[in-house]
Write an enzyme that holds these catalytic residues in place. Sequence first.
Site, PDB file in Angstrom:
ATOM      1  N   ASN A  32      -9.638  -0.233  -0.678  1.00  0.00           N
ATOM      2  CA  ASN A  32     -10.743   0.564  -0.147  1.00  0.00           C
ATOM      3  C   ASN A  32     -10.511   2.064  -0.291  1.00  0.00           C
ATOM      4  OD1 ASN A  32      -8.755  -0.355   1.846  1.00  0.00           O
ATOM      5  ND2 ASN A  32      -9.850   0.960   3.290  1.00  0.00           N
ATOM      6  N   HIS A  33      -9.254   2.520  -0.185  1.00  0.00           N
ATOM      7  CA  HIS A  33      -8.998   3.959  -0.329  1.00  0.00           C
ATOM      8  C   HIS A  33      -9.147   4.419  -1.782  1.00  0.00           C
ATOM      9  CE1 HIS A  33      -7.907   5.122   3.743  1.00  0.00           C
ATOM     10  NE2 HIS A  33      -7.199   4.003   3.846  1.00  0.00           N
TER      11      HIS A  33
ATOM     12  N   ASP B 268      -4.747   0.555  -2.648  1.00  0.00           N
ATOM     13  CA  ASP B 268      -4.564   1.733  -1.793  1.00  0.00           C
ATOM     14  C   ASP B 268      -3.359   2.552  -2.278  1.00  0.00           C
ATOM     15  OD1 ASP B 268      -6.815   1.234  -0.372  1.00  0.00           O
ATOM     16  OD2 ASP B 268      -5.831   0.719   1.516  1.00  0.00           O
TER      17      ASP B 268
ATOM     18  N   ASP C  73       0.835  -1.207   0.000  1.00  0.00           N
ATOM     19  CA  ASP C  73       0.000   0.000   0.000  1.00  0.00           C
ATOM     20  C   ASP C  73       0.871   1.261   0.000  1.00  0.00           C
ATOM     21  OD1 ASP C  73      -1.281  -2.321   0.924  1.00  0.00           O
ATOM     22  OD2 ASP C  73      -2.854  -1.159   1.902  1.00  0.00           O
TER      23      ASP C  73
HETATM   24 MN   LIG Z   1      -6.819  -0.860   2.574  1.00  0.00          MN
END
Ligand SMILES: [Mn+2]
Length: 276
Positions: free
Chosen positions: A64-65, A37, A8
Amino acid sequence: MSTYVIGDIQGCYDELKNLLKLFNFNPQKDCLWFCGDLVNRGPKSLDVLRFVQDLKNKKIVLGNHDFHLLVVSENPHLLSNEDTFTDVLGASDQKALCVWLKQQALLHYDAESDYVLVHAGLAPQWDLAQAQACAAELETFLKTTAYDEAFLKNIYDNNEPRCWSGQLTDVERLRFSLNCFTRLRFCDEEGNVHLEYKGPLGSQPENLLPWYEISWRKNKNLKILFGHWSALQKTKVRSQSVFPLDTGCVWGGQLTALCLETRKYYQESCPVYAKY
Ligand SMILES: [Mn+2]
Protein backbone atom coordinates in the site's frame (compact mmCIF):
# COMPACT_ATOMS: atom_id res chain seq x y z
CA MET A 1 21.89 -20.19 -4.66
CA SER A 2 19.57 -19.18 -1.85
CA THR A 3 16.32 -17.23 -1.76
CA TYR A 4 15.76 -14.72 1.02
CA VAL A 5 12.35 -13.11 1.56
CA ILE A 6 12.52 -9.67 3.14
CA GLY A 7 9.76 -7.99 5.12
CA ASP A 8 8.53 -4.39 4.88
CA ILE A 9 11.57 -2.10 4.59
CA GLN A 10 9.78 1.26 4.50
CA GLY A 11 12.87 3.29 3.70
CA CYS A 12 15.15 1.61 6.28
CA TYR A 13 18.05 1.41 3.83
CA ASP A 14 20.95 1.22 6.30
CA GLU A 15 19.25 -1.63 8.13
CA LEU A 16 18.63 -3.43 4.85
CA LYS A 17 22.33 -3.26 4.01
CA ASN A 18 23.18 -4.58 7.50
CA LEU A 19 20.61 -7.36 7.18
CA LEU A 20 22.17 -8.57 3.91
CA LYS A 21 25.53 -8.83 5.65
CA LEU A 22 24.04 -11.22 8.23
CA PHE A 23 23.65 -13.89 5.56
CA ASN A 24 26.54 -12.88 3.33
CA PHE A 25 24.24 -11.98 0.48
CA ASN A 26 25.80 -12.75 -2.88
CA PRO A 27 24.07 -10.62 -5.57
CA GLN A 28 25.37 -12.87 -8.34
CA LYS A 29 23.97 -16.08 -6.87
CA ASP A 30 21.28 -15.32 -4.31
CA CYS A 31 17.76 -14.09 -5.02
CA LEU A 32 15.84 -11.57 -2.90
CA TRP A 33 12.07 -11.52 -2.66
CA PHE A 34 10.47 -8.35 -1.28
CA CYS A 35 7.00 -8.45 0.24
CA GLY A 36 6.31 -4.78 -0.49
CA ASP A 37 6.21 -1.43 1.28
CA LEU A 38 9.74 -0.64 0.18
CA VAL A 39 9.11 3.04 0.93
CA ASN A 40 7.60 5.54 3.37
CA ARG A 41 7.68 6.36 7.09
CA GLY A 42 11.42 5.60 7.24
CA PRO A 43 14.35 7.86 6.26
CA LYS A 44 15.75 6.56 2.94
CA SER A 45 13.03 5.51 0.50
CA LEU A 46 15.02 6.69 -2.52
CA ASP A 47 18.09 4.65 -1.61
CA VAL A 48 15.95 1.54 -1.12
CA LEU A 49 14.24 1.93 -4.50
CA ARG A 50 17.51 2.48 -6.37
CA PHE A 51 19.14 -0.46 -4.64
CA VAL A 52 16.26 -2.86 -5.33
CA GLN A 53 15.90 -1.68 -8.91
CA ASP A 54 19.57 -2.46 -9.57
CA LEU A 55 19.47 -5.96 -8.10
CA LYS A 56 20.03 -8.77 -10.55
CA ASN A 57 17.91 -11.52 -8.99
CA LYS A 58 14.71 -10.28 -7.32
CA LYS A 59 10.95 -10.58 -7.08
CA ILE A 60 8.81 -7.73 -5.79
CA VAL A 61 5.17 -7.38 -4.87
CA LEU A 62 3.68 -3.93 -4.29
CA GLY A 63 2.41 -2.77 -0.91
CA ASN A 64 0.00 0.00 0.00
CA HIS A 65 2.85 2.45 0.67
CA ASP A 66 4.47 1.75 -2.71
CA PHE A 67 1.13 2.26 -4.34
CA HIS A 68 0.60 5.48 -2.37
CA LEU A 69 3.93 6.79 -3.69
CA LEU A 70 2.76 6.11 -7.26
CA VAL A 71 -0.51 7.94 -6.58
CA VAL A 72 1.21 10.93 -4.96
CA SER A 73 3.78 11.21 -7.72
CA GLU A 74 0.92 11.84 -10.14
CA ASN A 75 -1.23 13.73 -7.61
CA PRO A 76 1.10 15.79 -5.39
CA HIS A 77 -1.78 17.26 -3.38
CA LEU A 78 -2.33 13.82 -1.83
CA LEU A 79 1.01 13.93 0.01
CA SER A 80 0.30 13.65 3.75
CA ASN A 81 2.29 14.96 6.72
CA GLU A 82 3.36 11.41 7.60
CA ASP A 83 4.78 10.61 4.16
CA THR A 84 8.58 10.57 4.12
CA PHE A 85 9.24 9.71 0.47
CA THR A 86 9.86 13.31 -0.62
CA ASP A 87 13.44 12.23 -1.46
CA VAL A 88 11.91 10.15 -4.28
CA LEU A 89 9.59 12.95 -5.42
CA GLY A 90 12.49 15.34 -5.92
CA ALA A 91 14.90 12.85 -7.50
CA SER A 92 16.29 13.09 -11.03
CA ASP A 93 15.18 9.49 -11.61
CA GLN A 94 11.74 9.86 -9.99
CA LYS A 95 9.93 9.20 -13.25
CA ALA A 96 12.03 6.17 -14.16
CA LEU A 97 11.64 4.72 -10.68
CA CYS A 98 7.86 5.13 -10.78
CA VAL A 99 7.61 3.62 -14.26
CA TRP A 100 9.63 0.66 -12.98
CA LEU A 101 7.60 0.39 -9.76
CA LYS A 102 4.36 0.32 -11.74
CA GLN A 103 5.58 -2.78 -13.59
CA GLN A 104 5.90 -4.82 -10.41
CA ALA A 105 3.59 -7.64 -9.40
CA LEU A 106 0.82 -7.96 -6.82
CA LEU A 107 1.41 -11.69 -6.42
CA HIS A 108 4.39 -13.92 -7.09
CA TYR A 109 4.03 -17.71 -7.16
CA ASP A 110 6.97 -20.04 -7.42
CA ALA A 111 5.72 -23.40 -8.72
CA GLU A 112 8.90 -25.23 -7.81
CA SER A 113 8.88 -24.33 -4.12
CA ASP A 114 5.10 -23.77 -3.94
CA TYR A 115 5.48 -20.45 -2.11
CA VAL A 116 3.19 -17.48 -2.72
CA LEU A 117 4.35 -13.93 -2.03
CA VAL A 118 1.84 -11.10 -1.45
CA HIS A 119 1.96 -7.87 0.53
CA ALA A 120 -1.15 -8.22 2.71
CA GLY A 121 -3.16 -11.37 2.01
CA LEU A 122 -5.53 -13.41 -0.12
CA ALA A 123 -9.33 -13.33 -0.08
CA PRO A 124 -10.63 -16.55 1.52
CA GLN A 125 -12.71 -17.28 -1.60
CA TRP A 126 -9.64 -17.36 -3.84
CA ASP A 127 -7.80 -20.52 -4.72
CA LEU A 128 -4.42 -20.11 -6.39
CA ALA A 129 -5.83 -19.90 -9.91
CA GLN A 130 -8.36 -17.23 -8.94
CA ALA A 131 -5.77 -15.22 -7.01
CA GLN A 132 -3.39 -15.36 -9.98
CA ALA A 133 -6.14 -14.28 -12.36
CA CYS A 134 -7.08 -11.33 -10.13
CA ALA A 135 -3.43 -10.31 -9.73
CA ALA A 136 -2.75 -10.52 -13.46
CA GLU A 137 -5.81 -8.41 -14.28
CA LEU A 138 -4.89 -5.78 -11.69
CA GLU A 139 -1.21 -5.70 -12.71
CA THR A 140 -2.14 -5.07 -16.34
CA PHE A 141 -4.54 -2.33 -15.30
CA LEU A 142 -2.15 -0.57 -12.91
CA LYS A 143 0.73 -0.44 -15.35
CA THR A 144 -1.34 0.97 -18.21
CA THR A 145 -3.76 3.38 -16.54
CA ALA A 146 -3.25 7.04 -15.62
CA TYR A 147 -3.70 7.70 -11.92
CA ASP A 148 -6.12 10.53 -12.70
CA GLU A 149 -9.33 11.80 -11.11
CA ALA A 150 -11.43 8.92 -12.44
CA PHE A 151 -8.92 6.40 -11.15
CA LEU A 152 -8.85 7.99 -7.70
CA LYS A 153 -12.62 8.03 -7.59
CA ASN A 154 -13.15 4.49 -8.85
CA ILE A 155 -10.24 2.47 -7.54
CA TYR A 156 -8.27 4.17 -4.81
CA ASP A 157 -8.98 4.08 -1.07
CA ASN A 158 -12.44 2.59 -1.38
CA ASN A 159 -13.47 -0.30 0.88
CA GLU A 160 -16.30 -1.64 -1.29
CA PRO A 161 -17.15 -4.31 -2.28
CA ARG A 162 -16.46 -6.31 0.86
CA CYS A 163 -17.03 -9.73 -0.54
CA TRP A 164 -15.77 -11.63 -3.56
CA SER A 165 -18.21 -12.91 -6.12
CA GLY A 166 -17.96 -13.93 -9.74
CA GLN A 167 -20.60 -11.29 -10.46
CA LEU A 168 -18.52 -8.23 -9.61
CA THR A 169 -18.16 -5.57 -12.30
CA ASP A 170 -14.68 -4.92 -13.71
CA VAL A 171 -14.16 -1.88 -11.51
CA GLU A 172 -15.45 -3.65 -8.39
CA ARG A 173 -13.17 -6.60 -9.06
CA LEU A 174 -10.09 -4.37 -9.49
CA ARG A 175 -10.91 -2.53 -6.27
CA PHE A 176 -11.49 -5.72 -4.30
CA SER A 177 -8.27 -7.25 -5.60
CA LEU A 178 -6.22 -4.17 -4.77
CA ASN A 179 -7.65 -4.10 -1.25
CA CYS A 180 -6.89 -7.78 -0.61
CA PHE A 181 -3.38 -7.76 -2.04
CA THR A 182 -2.26 -4.52 -0.37
CA ARG A 183 -4.45 -3.81 2.69
CA LEU A 184 -6.13 -6.99 4.03
CA ARG A 185 -5.90 -7.96 7.72
CA PHE A 186 -9.31 -9.08 8.99
CA CYS A 187 -12.24 -11.01 7.56
CA ASP A 188 -15.41 -12.43 9.10
CA GLU A 189 -16.46 -16.09 8.81
CA GLU A 190 -18.77 -15.23 5.91
CA GLY A 191 -15.72 -14.06 4.00
CA ASN A 192 -16.37 -10.32 4.11
CA VAL A 193 -13.22 -8.19 4.17
CA HIS A 194 -13.06 -5.59 6.99
CA LEU A 195 -10.55 -2.84 6.32
CA GLU A 196 -11.72 -0.30 8.91
CA TYR A 197 -10.33 -1.99 12.02
CA LYS A 198 -6.62 -1.24 12.35
CA GLY A 199 -6.06 -1.91 16.05
CA PRO A 200 -4.10 -4.75 17.60
CA LEU A 201 -4.75 -8.44 17.06
CA GLY A 202 -6.76 -9.72 20.01
CA SER A 203 -8.75 -6.52 20.50
CA GLN A 204 -10.63 -6.69 17.22
CA PRO A 205 -14.46 -6.83 17.10
CA GLU A 206 -15.69 -10.30 18.03
CA ASN A 207 -16.77 -11.33 14.55
CA LEU A 208 -13.38 -10.62 12.96
CA LEU A 209 -10.54 -13.07 12.36
CA PRO A 210 -7.16 -12.66 10.70
CA TRP A 211 -7.71 -13.51 7.03
CA TYR A 212 -5.56 -16.66 7.31
CA GLU A 213 -7.71 -18.09 10.13
CA ILE A 214 -10.92 -18.30 8.13
CA SER A 215 -11.72 -22.02 8.46
CA TRP A 216 -12.84 -22.63 4.88
CA ARG A 217 -10.16 -20.51 3.18
CA LYS A 218 -9.60 -21.91 -0.31
CA ASN A 219 -5.87 -21.15 -0.34
CA LYS A 220 -5.03 -23.16 2.78
CA ASN A 221 -2.89 -25.57 0.77
CA LEU A 222 -0.40 -22.81 -0.15
CA LYS A 223 2.65 -21.54 1.71
CA ILE A 224 2.00 -17.81 1.93
CA LEU A 225 4.69 -15.20 2.61
CA PHE A 226 3.37 -11.74 3.45
CA GLY A 227 4.11 -8.45 5.20
CA HIS A 228 1.92 -5.45 6.04
CA TRP A 229 0.98 -6.51 9.56
CA SER A 230 3.73 -5.38 11.93
CA ALA A 231 1.77 -6.33 15.05
CA LEU A 232 1.75 -9.96 13.97
CA GLN A 233 4.37 -12.16 15.58
CA LYS A 234 5.11 -15.55 14.11
CA THR A 235 4.27 -17.12 17.47
CA LYS A 236 0.70 -15.83 17.22
CA VAL A 237 0.13 -17.59 13.92
CA ARG A 238 -1.23 -21.11 14.33
CA SER A 239 -1.06 -22.15 10.70
CA GLN A 240 2.22 -23.76 9.69
CA SER A 241 1.92 -22.48 6.13
CA VAL A 242 1.59 -18.74 6.78
CA PHE A 243 4.73 -16.62 7.12
CA PRO A 244 4.32 -13.03 8.38
CA LEU A 245 7.49 -11.03 7.70
CA ASP A 246 6.73 -7.43 8.68
CA THR A 247 8.37 -7.08 12.07
CA GLY A 248 7.90 -3.32 12.29
CA CYS A 249 11.40 -2.07 11.55
CA VAL A 250 10.23 1.47 11.01
CA TRP A 251 8.54 1.50 14.44
CA GLY A 252 11.72 0.47 16.26
CA GLY A 253 11.31 -3.26 15.66
CA GLN A 254 13.39 -5.40 13.33
CA LEU A 255 13.86 -5.90 9.64
CA THR A 256 13.42 -9.61 8.90
CA ALA A 257 14.60 -11.99 6.20
CA LEU A 258 13.59 -15.64 5.81
CA CYS A 259 15.74 -18.07 3.86
CA LEU A 260 13.34 -20.36 1.98
CA GLU A 261 15.79 -23.22 1.61
CA THR A 262 16.80 -23.44 5.28
CA ARG A 263 13.71 -21.79 6.89
CA LYS A 264 16.15 -19.74 8.94
CA TYR A 265 15.25 -16.20 10.02
CA TYR A 266 17.65 -13.24 10.10
CA GLN A 267 16.85 -9.97 11.86
CA GLU A 268 18.39 -6.52 12.07
CA SER A 269 17.22 -4.13 14.79
CA CYS A 270 16.14 -0.62 13.85
CA PRO A 271 15.85 2.67 15.70
CA VAL A 272 12.42 4.27 16.05
CA TYR A 273 11.90 6.16 12.79
CA ALA A 274 8.13 6.58 13.05
CA LYS A 275 5.61 6.79 15.87
CA TYR A 276 1.97 5.74 15.95
MN1 LIG B 1 1.53 -2.29 4.15
